[in-house]
Design an enzyme around this catalytic site. Structure first.
Site, PDB file in Angstrom:
ATOM      1  N   SER A  82      -9.804  -1.680   7.188  1.00 45.64           N
ATOM      2  CA  SER A  82      -9.319  -1.361   5.841  1.00 45.64           C
ATOM      3  C   SER A  82      -8.624  -2.489   5.102  1.00 45.64           C
ATOM      4  O   SER A  82      -8.275  -2.340   3.933  1.00 45.64           O
ATOM      5  CB  SER A  82      -8.380  -0.149   5.898  1.00 45.64           C
ATOM      6  OG  SER A  82      -9.140   1.025   6.060  1.00 45.64           O
ATOM      7  N   SER A 115      -9.779   1.019   3.110  1.00 47.77           N
ATOM      8  CA  SER A 115      -8.991   1.914   2.281  1.00 47.77           C
ATOM      9  C   SER A 115      -7.894   1.217   1.479  1.00 47.77           C
ATOM     10  O   SER A 115      -7.355   1.792   0.543  1.00 47.77           O
ATOM     11  CB  SER A 115      -8.326   2.967   3.168  1.00 47.77           C
ATOM     12  OG  SER A 115      -7.424   2.327   4.084  1.00 47.77           O
ATOM     13  N   LYS A 130       0.848  -1.194   0.000  1.00 53.24           N
ATOM     14  CA  LYS A 130       0.000   0.000   0.000  1.00 53.24           C
ATOM     15  C   LYS A 130       0.884   1.244   0.000  1.00 53.24           C
ATOM     16  O   LYS A 130       1.926   1.263   0.667  1.00 53.24           O
ATOM     17  CB  LYS A 130      -0.876  -0.045   1.252  1.00 53.24           C
ATOM     18  CG  LYS A 130      -1.986   0.995   1.325  1.00 53.24           C
ATOM     19  CD  LYS A 130      -2.836   0.756   2.577  1.00 53.24           C
ATOM     20  CE  LYS A 130      -3.997   1.722   2.696  1.00 53.24           C
ATOM     21  NZ  LYS A 130      -4.836   1.434   3.881  1.00 53.24           N
TER      22      LYS A 130
END
Ligand SMILES: [Zn+2]
Lengths: 478, 485
Positions: B179, B155, B80
């Site tokens: 997330s 997310s 990420k």
């Protein structure tokens, strides 16, 4: 109306650690701008603080030194505000749960001792420094973050100080404690000690506090005293003319010797404190605390008492010698090399102090190390220098930083000990004062000193007084 | 050999070790898939083709020379874009960091490199990890590979989509309120949030420090175990990192059937079955629970009353911490700064107005509010108190049962744009995941079937603190019951 002032002081002292409080960067003073930084103290995205244990130990020392209580569990908190010299946008400090509470500092003023209570002592990190270059073409400010993350303790006093002089005396006593315990160099010039003051006035006898103002930007103990004097006078004038003191932060202007309100944008009222989630609560075990207590050096008050006992010094001499740890250390080094405690005390308290005052320097900056003072006093003792000559030599050493030997050799200041030469002078003096000679012979033995003094004078200070004394006695029939 | 990129890491590692395949081949198969579908899905912000292939070659050389290799040698891992990578742009999905190149590697990146994993790229995400759909990215939304009209969740939607679309074998996300588990559920893969402190946060750009946790995605629980073992462990750079090793190496559970003793008790929190749960999800999760029960395990209903306050408590604490964590983006030191300003404060205001997206601004304002003088006690302090009650309830319930079972999300993947106008509706998507973050316990989401539209749904297994390995063991057991896509 007669007024009484109520003063509380907030002192920030830099802890004397090699590394910063949350990263490994150096705390060395005077390095090139922004050279002592890393991602952590620069507040880069993703970094985390790791607490420097040494900083905690020094803070613990300070708490023990003022007789405060160490809290077994204290909590770091974030103080949030925006400023370019604060890279993270918050300062890590302690808020609701400080490391230390309580304790007191003994303040000596006009021969009286008074205890000023300590509210709290907590750990925090310093911010950086902003520079605002002046000039028409300059439209920028510069930031040096070397100081960011330098470990500090904040020492908050109770509002128990009653005059600017007392505030000054409190700072002197606190500085003494911090230096003795090696918690901080406590050097205001290098920013290692800073002081803000809260002050209000109230009619004498009234219990309730008046409205306080906060004074900032004082850069010496004297400035703190002066700013308080100016502010107290200002507050009294306002109240006397029927006005009301406004609670605000004021900046001391050293050049104008006046206070002025801080511009609204320079501070924020609401720091939105909350517990720092990146650090665990700080837990201090009994064992840890005990080991810190054991390592605590002798405090000023204890050292003063020891000097009186061990060196048979007067209370006055001992107090002067222990006023600073460096002076007390200087004294003990000199006495170690020349074990005449009273004489060394006299020379430091009179001669050395005179030079410190004249030159406005600290003993660390004196060009005469303790060993050289001891060497000088040895020479004096062995009669190779007279008292007058010794003072002259010391003055030259203070100026040039040269050794006793070097100064003596250069000035040709060798005491005259040749018996033949001395004998000539003694004869001349005795024949010059027939009246006194008769009195001496008749039994007035205290006149010996007179003849010795006159002979030394005649020699231009060079004559060895001990030998002269022997010769006088010989000639006058003993 | 078939399509290498469709295989799991534990299968690939044995092929790599026996030199039936090379790391370069494997990396190329992932890069080819990124080439094919990466742009369309918008799963990556930065693809690291060159350095990935270089690393793969290095690993192949090591293997061919018989030199020792790391535990993930040659396996592509996507990370990420909130994890700092030295010299590689790290944006956090934000305009304000669009030109930020970290001078250091996050601890997990260092650990991946030391394990000889192939870091294949930086994945898209909701800006600063604030969101549940990966629609709040300055680099555009990521699409769900199962149905590109729908969101992948968030997310960490980029990482979830990359694993789902076989653009990588493994991926790292961060799980602050769900997330990783929520997008895993919406994409039909496995996602594991370890115990708080199990994985160092050093180099994870902070959103909400007391909730943030780096968490892996994989195709099954066994792969989750592999990567969790690599990335976890004490780190002196993170004071909240826990000292114990949570994973046993090598994992004994891989040999034979992943045996959970039949005395294992599963608790079903009744608070997980309330309003807002889609009937199809309820059915799918119920069906799985029945299978667990039929397999001979004990299943009982339990109650954790404080769960009802989960969303409220979460959005107070996470916004409070975020408002402080994001203060450093002020245009002074790094990142973007606007050019046109009259003074310092205008520089701050304009830089932050231009640099942050709407959701980030909303949370900064909320967080500033709940920490303000006069509101602190009513919001932040009260939330912390409820959080403490919740911790107590979890500790109590784990005296009675070994695991909690329930849905990961209230519904399957929703359509792009469906919830962007209604932040509250969006927040409710985290209702079953946020309590785990507030309490700090480990939890895994694994697929538990598809709805009529073919959209995957997820099941969540929550365990007690530091029982990470056992939680994954339970997931492996459930997978072995045939509860799979
Ligand atoms: Zn540093």
């Amino acid at each position: 109306m007669e007024y009484e002032s109520v003063i509380g002081l907030e002192v920030h002292a830099q802890l004397d650690t090699a590394a910063k409080i949350f990263c490994g960067c150096s705390t060395e003073f005077g390095a090139e701008g922004n050279s002592q930084t890393c991602p952590i103290c620069l507040g880069m995205p993703g970094v985390l603080p790791v607490l420097n244990k040494r900083a905690v130990e020094l803070a613990l020392r300070s708490i023990l030194a003022v007789g405060g209580q160490v809290q077994p569990k204290s909590i770091f908190a974030r103080k949030n505000y925006f400023y370019p010299d604060l890279p993270k946008g918050y300062q890590i400090s302690q808020y609701e749960r400080p490391l230390g509470t309580g304790g007191s500092v003994t303040v000596h003023l006009d021969g009286l001792a008074k205890r000023v209570g300590i509210t709290r002592i907590h750990l925090e990190e310093d911010a950086g420094k902003s520079f605002h270059p002046e000039g028409r073409a300059i439209e920028y400010s510069l930031v040096d973050v070397n100081r960011c993350g330098v470990p500090l303790i904040e020492i908050v006093s109770e509002p128990e100080i009653r005059s600017p002089e007392e505030a000054y005396a409190y700072l002197v006593a606190l500085k003494q404690i911090l230096q003795y315990t090696e918690v901080s160099r406590a050097d205001m010039e290098k920013g290692k000690l800073r002081c803000d003051a809260n002050v209000s006035v109230r009619p004498k006898g009234q219990k309730e506090f008046g409205t306080k103002t906060e004074l900032k930007n004082m850069n010496s103990f004297r400035a703190v005293q002066k700013a308080l004097e100016v502010e107290i006078a200002r507050q009294i004038k306002i109240i006397d003319s029927g006005g009301k003191v406004v609670q605000e932060t004021l900046l001391w202007d050293e050049d104008r010797q006046a206070v002025a309100p801080m511009r609204a944008k320079e501070f924020s009222d609401d720091y939105r404190y909350f517990p720092e989630p990146d650090l665990l609560p700080l837990e201090v075990s009994m064992d840890w605390l005990e080991s810190v207590r054991k390592g605590l050096p002798e405090l000023p008050e204890a050292r003063r008492r020891r000097f009186i006992e061990v060196f048979s010094l007067s209370d006055y001499d001992a107090s002067l010698l222990t006023s600073e740890r460096a002076i007390a250390d200087y004294y003990e080094t000199a006495v170690g090399l020349y074990p005449n405690p009273k004489m060394v005390a006299n020379w430091i308290n009179v001669e050395v102090f005179r030079f410190l005052k004249e030159k406005k320097i600290f003993i660390d900056d004196l060009k005469v190390p303790a060993a050289e003072l001891a060497a000088l006093l040895k020479k004096l003792d062995s009669s190779s220098l007279s008292n007058t000559m010794a003072k002259e030599v010391l003055a030259a050493m203070v100026e040039t930083g040269k050794t006793v030997e070097a100064v003596v050799a250069q000035k040709g200041l060798v005491q005259e000990s040749d018996e033949a030469v001395l004998d000539g002078w003694v004869r001349e003096v005795i024949s010059a004062f027939p009246k006194q000679r008769e009195s001496y012979k008749a039994g007035k033995k205290q006149l010996l000193g007179f003849f010795v003094g006159e002979t030394v004078k005649k020699s231009g200070g060079k004559a060895n007084p001990k030998l002269v004394s022997t010769l006088v006695k010989k000639h006058l029939g003993e | 050999m078939g399509e290498l990129n469709r295989k799991k890491a534990w299968e690939l590692l044995s092929l790599l070790d026996t030199k039936e395949i090379s790391a370069v081949e494997l990396t190329q198969s992932c890069l080819a898939e990124i080439d094919r579908s990466g742009k369309k899905l918008n799963s990556f912000i930065t693809v690291l083709s060159d350095s990935a292939l270089e690393k793969a070659r290095e690993v192949d050389v090591k293997r061919s020379k018989g030199l020792p290799v790391g535990r993930l040698a040659g396996v592509p891992v996507a990370v990420k874009d909130i994890l700092c990578t030295k010299g590689v742009r790290t944006t956090c999905g934000s305009r304000i960091l669009q030109n930020f190149f970290p001078p250091y590697d996050a601890t997990v990146i260092r650990k991946l490199k030391e394990a000889d994993a192939v870091v294949i790229g930086k994945t898209n995400m909701d800006e600063f990890a604030m969101g549940s759909s990966t629609e709040h990215s300055a680099f555009g939304p990521t699409l769900n590979p199962i149905d590109p009209a729908r969101v992948p969740g968030g997310s960490s939607g980029g990482s979830a989509a990359a694993v789902t679309a076989h653009q990588t074998i493994l991926a790292l996300g961060t799980d602050t309120g769900g997330s990783v588990r929520q997008p895993a559920s919406l994409c039909g893969i496995a996602g594991f949030r370890p115990t708080y402190g199990a994985v160092s946060r050093y180099g994870l750009v902070a959103f909400a420090s007391s909730l943030d946790q780096i968490s892996p995605f994989a195709k099954d629980a066994r792969d989750l175990w592999l990567i969790s073992d690599v990335i976890s462990g004490h780190d002196r750079r993170d004071s909240t990192s826990i000292p114990e090793r949570l994973f046993d190496y090598p994992y004994s559970g891989f040999k034979g059937k992943a045996g959970l003793p039949k005395t294992t008790r599963f608790g079903i929190p009744k608070e997980f079955w309330g309003e807002g749960l889609a009937p199809e999800v309820r059915e799918a999760v119920r069906g799985t629970i029945d299978k667990v029960s039929k397999a001979g395990y004990e299943v009982e209903e339990v109650s954790l009353p404080a769960l009802s306050a989960g969303i409220a408590v979460y959005y107070i604490i996470c916004t409070a911490e975020a408002s402080s964590n994001l203060a450093r983006y002020d245009g002074v030191k790094y990142g973007v700064r606007v050019n046109d300003y009259a003074d310092l404060f205008e520089m701050y205001a304009k830089t932050r107005a231009a640099g942050f997206g709407a959701e980030v601004k909303r949370r900064i304002i909320l967080g500033t509010y709940v920490l303000s003088a006069g509101y602190y006690d009513a919001y932040y302090l009260k939330a912390q108190k409820v959080r403490a009650v919740m911790k107590k309830e979890f500790a109590e319930v784990f005296k009675k049962v070994d695991f909690l079972l329930g849905p990961t999300t209230p519904s399957a993947a929703f359509k792009l744009g469906e919830k962007t106008d209604d932040p509250l509706e969006m927040y409710l998507n985290d209702i079953y995941t946020v309590p785990v973050n507030l309490v700090g316990v480990p939890a895994v989401s694994i697929p538990c079937g598809k709805n009529r539209e073919g959209l995957p749904m997820g099941l969540q297994i929550i365990g007690p603190q530091k029982k990470d390995e056992i939680v994954l063991k339970a997931a492996i057991m459930l997978e072995s019951l045939g509860i799979k896509l």
